[in-house]
Write a protein that holds these residues in place. Structure first.
Motif, PDB file in Angstrom:
ATOM      1  N   ASP A   1       0.936  -1.195   0.004  1.00 27.38           N
ATOM      2  CA  ASP A   1      -0.055   0.066  -0.115  1.00 27.38           C
ATOM      3  C   ASP A   1       0.905   1.036   0.092  1.00 27.38           C
ATOM      4  OD1 ASP A   1      -2.311  -1.224  -0.184  1.00 27.38           O
ATOM      5  OD2 ASP A   1      -2.888  -0.901   2.034  1.00 27.38           O
ATOM      6  N   ILE A   2       0.464   2.270  -0.688  1.00 29.49           N
ATOM      7  CA  ILE A   2       1.219   3.349  -0.827  1.00 29.49           C
ATOM      8  C   ILE A   2       0.205   4.533  -0.181  1.00 29.49           C
ATOM      9  CG2 ILE A   2       2.503   5.017  -2.359  1.00 29.49           C
ATOM     10  CD1 ILE A   2       2.796   2.813  -4.700  1.00 29.49           C
ATOM     11  N   LYS A   3       0.729   4.904   1.051  1.00 28.15           N
ATOM     12  CA  LYS A   3      -0.293   5.904   1.775  1.00 28.15           C
ATOM     13  C   LYS A   3       0.179   7.376   1.822  1.00 28.15           C
ATOM     14  CE  LYS A   3      -1.653   2.217   4.559  1.00 28.15           C
ATOM     15  NZ  LYS A   3      -1.544   1.829   6.107  1.00 28.15           N
ATOM     16  N   ASP A   4      -0.533   8.411   1.781  1.00 31.37           N
ATOM     17  CA  ASP A   4      -0.085   9.958   1.875  1.00 31.37           C
ATOM     18  C   ASP A   4       0.351  10.135   3.177  1.00 31.37           C
ATOM     19  OD1 ASP A   4      -2.540  10.228   3.296  1.00 31.37           O
ATOM     20  OD2 ASP A   4      -3.626  11.341   1.733  1.00 31.37           O
ATOM     21  N   GLY A   5       0.642  11.492   3.412  1.00 30.88           N
ATOM     22  CA  GLY A   5       1.240  11.812   4.899  1.00 30.88           C
ATOM     23  C   GLY A   5       0.191  11.743   6.020  1.00 30.88           C
TER      24      GLY A   5
ATOM     25  N   GLY B   1      -2.027   9.091   6.175  1.00 33.84           N
ATOM     26  CA  GLY B   1      -2.046   7.596   6.172  1.00 33.84           C
ATOM     27  C   GLY B   1      -3.363   6.985   5.482  1.00 33.84           C
ATOM     28  N   ARG B   2      -3.522   8.060   4.695  1.00 29.33           N
ATOM     29  CA  ARG B   2      -4.706   7.619   3.491  1.00 29.33           C
ATOM     30  C   ARG B   2      -4.354   6.945   2.412  1.00 29.33           C
ATOM     31  NH1 ARG B   2      -6.838  13.341   4.393  1.00 29.33           N
ATOM     32  NH2 ARG B   2      -4.876  13.995   3.627  1.00 29.33           N
ATOM     33  N   LEU B   3      -4.917   5.954   1.852  1.00 30.10           N
ATOM     34  CA  LEU B   3      -4.600   5.055   0.888  1.00 30.10           C
ATOM     35  C   LEU B   3      -4.349   6.033  -0.591  1.00 30.10           C
ATOM     36  CD1 LEU B   3      -3.550   2.132  -0.377  1.00 30.10           C
ATOM     37  CD2 LEU B   3      -6.062   1.958  -0.994  1.00 30.10           C
ATOM     38  N   PHE B   4      -3.248   5.802  -1.209  1.00 30.32           N
ATOM     39  CA  PHE B   4      -2.888   6.644  -2.518  1.00 30.32           C
ATOM     40  C   PHE B   4      -3.134   6.043  -3.580  1.00 30.32           C
ATOM     41  CE2 PHE B   4       0.258   8.264  -5.533  1.00 30.32           C
ATOM     42  CZ  PHE B   4      -0.460   9.595  -5.947  1.00 30.32           C
ATOM     43  N   ALA B   5      -2.328   4.634  -3.584  1.00 30.65           N
ATOM     44  CA  ALA B   5      -2.447   3.696  -4.719  1.00 30.65           C
ATOM     45  C   ALA B   5      -1.882   2.280  -3.814  1.00 30.65           C
ATOM     46  CB  ALA B   5      -1.239   4.111  -5.733  1.00 30.65           C
TER      47      ALA B   5
END
Length: 615
Positions: A63-67, A69-73
């Motif tokens: 999982d790639i998450k933003d700062g 902690g939300r899922l980005f990709a």
């Protein structure tokens, strides 16, 4: 080739864009690759660090998450991660976490850069992927980054509730109850003339015992404070704090588009730095302002890290500078007393256009109303100018090297005096006059009587448009700084002494577009000052084709963004921000698309030269 190396080679050869790399070269790449194993839930790549390598998911998924902690990709078998930070040479903006046991191949950053440099198809694969995801991320960012990057128009939740001033307060209360609103706007011929709130109904009707047949016009608050549709969210917060109100109508000129409440702002807020302007407004001394101003560069860094648009960053940084200026004026008047006549403090140049960045000086002046008497009032305004300009310098807005400051007596003029100056520049456009144009024609009111500045702006537009000779010279001035691109799309570098050879991203990048927008704005009597707003206005007025206007807007955003991130990287390294970038300072992605941007600028300069016979 040993067995392990062959496995890596075979895997790479099946993955685009490694499949475009010649076999012999790909074998060299395979030798640089190293493997890592991660268990489910383990962090693979944190945020805010230098990324050492491109990540390739061989088995498992991440999982790639933003700062936040939300899922980005999500990347699975054959997917990539980490190329954002490698392309832009910036600390990681996303966290990568294994969601099951994973085998990861890592291609070192140095090898990744070499492949992009050697093979265009390899480079374009990641560049296009980056553009697509960045566009999506920016769209999401504008909705999530709060008051620092959101515009007033984006905070409007519904169509405005309006009522005529001749209607009864009972009818107004019924509309407010039906729509569960705490306020209603009073209009006349589609123009805002007042506001009625539930507080007005309690304090002016119920408490005073007035009949419900009282008209709205009798108890409304006339001429309420408003915000322009292009204002930033944190500017609305500052307006509410300064005026002690909880609702601000958002207008396009005088036509209300909706209402923004303090609750709307709190719901949109996600960044404490949005309150910096409010903190500045509350300071009681120059020393306090200097202390708060030390946080301005942190705000700039925060915005750059959030990948806010260049337009949004310009608005935010300018509004902070305006807050500092207004507070200095207030502090000066605590000792000097109130102004003895009507006046306005004007800003010119980048602050006038709302396009300030991390590196800026001060450009300002004073304009006086008809009640100005030089004998009685000149000393007061000289002292006011000294106090404010000295304070701005202490707060980091350094003195203008060209002496374009209110401390210069020539820049403290009555409205008629300023009109005379501009008329001379327009009707007798000498080389000296053209030097002033790029700064003085971008003016805006910061404090005081805005009507004085509006009257001057209207005079400039009306005087400039019919004067074709002036517009031709202004067009020639817009050709002064050509983009640094030569034959075969190679950069033309300038020597900057100790800095070596490089590109002035301001003079050779943003300034040509600013100058082009100014020419067309004056020619089409567009009163906007901000370059983005001017270009949109030129588009609407058909001053140039829609395609040309869109190309210029996109080019200006891109070049300004590269300039901003160049300054951001310098600040991260504890170096002073500047506009001079060596090619090695820029990522391959930035260099490649800068060339495209410079070609657009060169094309538009050729078009304006042909249209106005400029050279």
């Amino acid at each position: 080739m040993n067995a392990e190396l062959k496995i890596i080679f075979d895997r790479l050869a099946k993955n685009a864009p490694f499949d475009v790399v010649p076999v012999a070269r790909l074998r060299q790449t395979a030798k640089t690759v190293y493997m890592e194993y991660f268990t489910a839930g383990e962090e693979i790549l944190p945020t805010g660090v230098r990324n050492p390598a491109l990540g390739i998911v061989v088995t498992g998924s991440v999982d790639i998450k933003d700062g936040e902690g939300r899922l980005f990709a999500r990347a699975e078998n054959g997917g990539y991660f980490g190329f954002f930070s490698l392309l832009l040479r910036r600390p990681t903006h996303h966290q990568v976490v294994a969601i099951e046991d994973c085998l990861i191949y890592r291609v070192p950053a140095e090898e990744f850069d070499l492949l992009r440099h050697e093979f265009d198809a390899f480079d374009m694969y990641f560049a296009e992927e980056h553009e697509q995801r960045l566009r999506s991320a920016l769209t999401k960012q504008r909705n999530e980054d709060g008051l620092m990057t959101i515009f007033a128009r984006d905070l409007i939740r519904r169509e405005p509730l309006t009522i005529d001033q001749t209607q009864t307060v009972q009818h107004a209360a019924q509309i407010m109850r039906e729509h569960r609103a705490s306020s209603i706007l009073v209009v006349e011929n589609d123009a805002l003339i007042g506001i009625l709130t539930d507080r007005d109904l309690r304090s002016r009707i119920v408490a005073d015992g007035l009949p419900y047949t009282t008209t709205v016009g009798e108890i409304m608050t006339p001429n309420p404070v408003t915000a322009d549709v292009g204002a930033m969210g944190h500017e609305l917060l500052l307006i509410m704090s300064r005026r002690n109100v909880h609702h601000v109508p958002v207008c396009e000129r005088s036509r209300p588009l909706g209402m923004v409440s303090m609750t709307d702002l709190m719901q949109a807020q996600s960044s404490n730095s949005a309150f910096l302007a409010v903190q500045i407004h509350n300071q009681q001394s120059v020393e306090g302002l200097v202390k708060q101003s030390a946080r301005i560069s942190d705000t700039f860094i925060q915005l750059a890290q959030a990948d806010a648009t260049a337009e949004a960053i310009g608005h935010v940084m300018t509004s902070i500078g305006e807050a500092v200026t207004r507070r200095l004026i207030w502090l000066a008047q605590q000792s000097l007393g109130p102004a003895p006549c009507s006046y306005a403090w004007m800003s010119f140049g980048s602050q006038g256009r709302s396009e300030q960045t991390a590196k800026t000086d001060q450009d300002n002046g004073l304009i006086f109303g008809h009640d100005y008497n030089p004998i009685d009032h000149a000393d007061y305004f000289a002292k006011l100018a000294d106090f404010v300009c000295d304070g701005l310098d202490q707060c980091g807005y350094v003195f203008c090297p060209g002496n374009i400051m209110a401390t210069n007596p020539e820049l403290r003029q009555s409205l008629e005096g300023w009109k005379h100056k501009f008329t001379q520049w327009i009707t007798t456009p000498t080389p000296e006059a053209l030097m002033y144009i790029s700064t003085f024609f971008d003016l805006r009111c910061i404090d005081g009587e805005e009507s004085l500045v509006s009257a001057l702006q209207q005079h400039v537009l009306e005087t400039a448009r019919p004067n074709t000779g002036f517009l031709a010279m202004l067009a020639s001035n817009a050709l002064q700084f050509s983009p640094p691109i030569g034959f075969f799309r190679q950069f033309v570098l300038e020597d900057n002494g100790n800095e070596g050879k490089g590109i002035d991203l301001k003079l050779r990048g943003t300034v040509p577009i600013i100058d082009i927008a100014r020419v067309y704005a004056l020619a089409n009597q567009i009163d906007s000052v901000n370059t983005f707003d001017r270009l949109r206005g030129i588009d609407r007025s058909h001053g140039i084709s829609h395609e040309m206007a869109r190309d210029l807007i996109d080019t200006y955003e891109y070049v300004a963004n590269v300039r901003i991130h160049h300054q951001y990287r310098l600040l991260l390294d504890n170096k002073p921000a500047d506009n001079f970038a060596r090619p090695s300072d820029l990522s391959q992605f930035e260099r490649q698309h800068l060339k495209d941007a410079f070609n657009v600028i060169r094309k538009m300069q050729g078009f304006i030269a042909q249209r106005y016979g400029a050279r």
